[in-house]
Design an enzyme around this catalytic site. Structure first.
Site, PDB file in Angstrom:
ATOM      1  N   HIS A  86       0.823  -1.225   0.000  1.00 14.28           N
ATOM      2  CA  HIS A  86       0.000   0.000   0.000  1.00 14.28           C
ATOM      3  C   HIS A  86       0.851   1.266   0.000  1.00 14.28           C
ATOM      4  CE1 HIS A  86       0.257  -0.065   4.572  1.00 14.28           C
ATOM      5  NE2 HIS A  86       0.317   1.239   4.365  1.00 14.28           N
ATOM      6  N   ASP A 116       0.165  -7.490   1.475  1.00  9.51           N
ATOM      7  CA  ASP A 116       0.592  -6.099   1.653  1.00  9.51           C
ATOM      8  C   ASP A 116       2.109  -5.977   1.718  1.00  9.51           C
ATOM      9  OD1 ASP A 116       0.209  -3.362   1.785  1.00  9.51           O
ATOM     10  OD2 ASP A 116       0.090  -3.335   3.978  1.00  9.51           O
ATOM     11  N   SER A 192       4.543   2.756   7.924  1.00  7.01           N
ATOM     12  CA  SER A 192       4.215   1.602   7.097  1.00  7.01           C
ATOM     13  C   SER A 192       5.407   1.130   6.277  1.00  7.01           C
ATOM     14  CB  SER A 192       3.069   1.945   6.147  1.00  7.01           C
ATOM     15  OG  SER A 192       1.875   2.153   6.845  1.00  7.01           O
TER      16      SER A 192
END
Length: 352
Positions: A86, A116, A192
């Site tokens: 992402h 992911d 992230s």
């Protein structure tokens, strides 16, 4: 389509808009100065930071139709950087920056929305040591640190413990990510793709999301180690696929279906053209308990091969870490009050 795994609520930390960064595109002098200032500290957190931080990168993503975003990543060999899918999704240009370098162009060699995870390649790396993954699953209570770039603040470190293992995270198309690690280390937008590491500097997971106060998640090291080599070699990864809808057996499901013990994984439906068609049975009715419709008639998966499946999380981790598409597994099911073993040949999860 429903997958072999159900969904669970998780709020993705996401990649942050570079316009909100307090770090901009300037030098990383502040980060280096912070490391130098702590060089004489006796803190165990300083030690792990100094061991790991040089291999952690800031990532900038630019897209023609938007401002792009930013996130974190870390070096795993002499040219590849692991991050979240992402973080890089929708981008056209990618740049990475190590602690003591300027921005360097990078390219995406592979990305997988179902885990992911993504891998970037850069042409040349500074003289830093790539990070290694833990050899065994961390136990709950293990001290960990998250290193990354929350809100664009390069090289930030936060500390916590492993709060839980074998968690299930929401993924695309009603599928899930199995075997996730839960931590109470603070995680924010920009973290992230960064590493969650032990105090020995070994990676236990790739930071994925924060779901609330003191709750954050990382893609586990075992799943990352299965997916990343395929992303490097072929650009994608094939996930095993049952072609069913699943839920853990709740007390109400156990009551409605006369299940004893009240555990296992209940088959809510079977995809008509999926691998489980004609092998497993989904719910074919319902009963009302306390004003709520409870499914009935579906198989309950008790075991796959020699692995008990008391919960959907256990089944998901078995599929994700122990099986591959095309493999045939023995499935012990409870059906109409009796147990029997059926053979299921796994398929490949549909493209997102």
């Amino acid at each position: 389509m429903l997958g072999a795994l159900g969904t669970a609520v998780a709020t993705t930390a996401g990649c942050q808009s570079p316009g909100t960064s307090s770090d901009s595109d300037g030098s990383s002098a502040d980060q280096s100065a912070s490391a130098d200032a702590g060089a004489q500290s006796d803190s165990v957190y300083t030690d792990v930071y100094q061991e790991v931080a040089d291999a952690v990168v800031s990532i900038r993503v630019y897209a023609e139709d938007s401002r792009g975003g930013q996130g974190s990543g870390f070096l795993i060999d002499d040219e590849h950087i692991v991050t979240n899918e992402h973080v890089v999704a929708g981008g056209d240009e990618y740049y990475v920056r190590f602690a003591d370098t300027g921005w360097r162009a990078a390219s995406v060699v592979g990305a997988d929305v179902y885990s992911d995870l993504a891998v970037l390649r850069i042409g040349a790396t500074p003289d830093v040591t790539p990070l290694s993954f833990v050899e065994t699953e961390p136990i709950v209570g293990t001290e960990v640190v998250a290193i990354g770039n929350p809100f664009g603040l390069s090289g930030s470190v936060s500390a916590g413990i492993v709060s839980g293992v074998d968690r299930t995270l929401q993924s695309a198309n009603n599928f899930s990510i199995a075997d996730a690690v839960q931590t109470d280390a603070p995680v924010n937008p920009g973290n992230s793709g960064g590493p969650l590491v032990t105090l020995d500097g070994d990676v236990v997971g790739v930071i994925n999301s924060g779901g609330g106060d003191n709750v954050a998640f990382a893609i586990s090291a075992p799943l990352t180690q299965r997916v990343v080599p395929s992303l490097i070699q072929t650009g994608d990864y094939d996930h095993p696929y049952m072609g069913v809808g699943l839920q853990s057996v709740t007390p109400r499901v156990a009551e409605a279906n006369n299940l004893d013990p009240g555990s296992g994984v209940y088959i809510t439906r079977v995809v008509s053209d999926g691998p489980a068609a004609g092998v497993l049975q989904g719910s074919d009715g319902e009963t009302m308990i306390s004003g709520t419709a409870i499914p009935t008639g579906g198989d309950v998966v008790r075991q796959m091969n020699d692995t008990p499946t008391p919960t959907r999380q256990a089944l998901g981790s078995f599929l994700a870490l122990e099986t591959s598409p095309g493999e045939t597994v023995d499935v012990l099911v409870e059906r109409d009050g009796t147990q029997e073993t059926v053979e299921l040949t796994l398929g490949t999860r549909p493209e997102p």
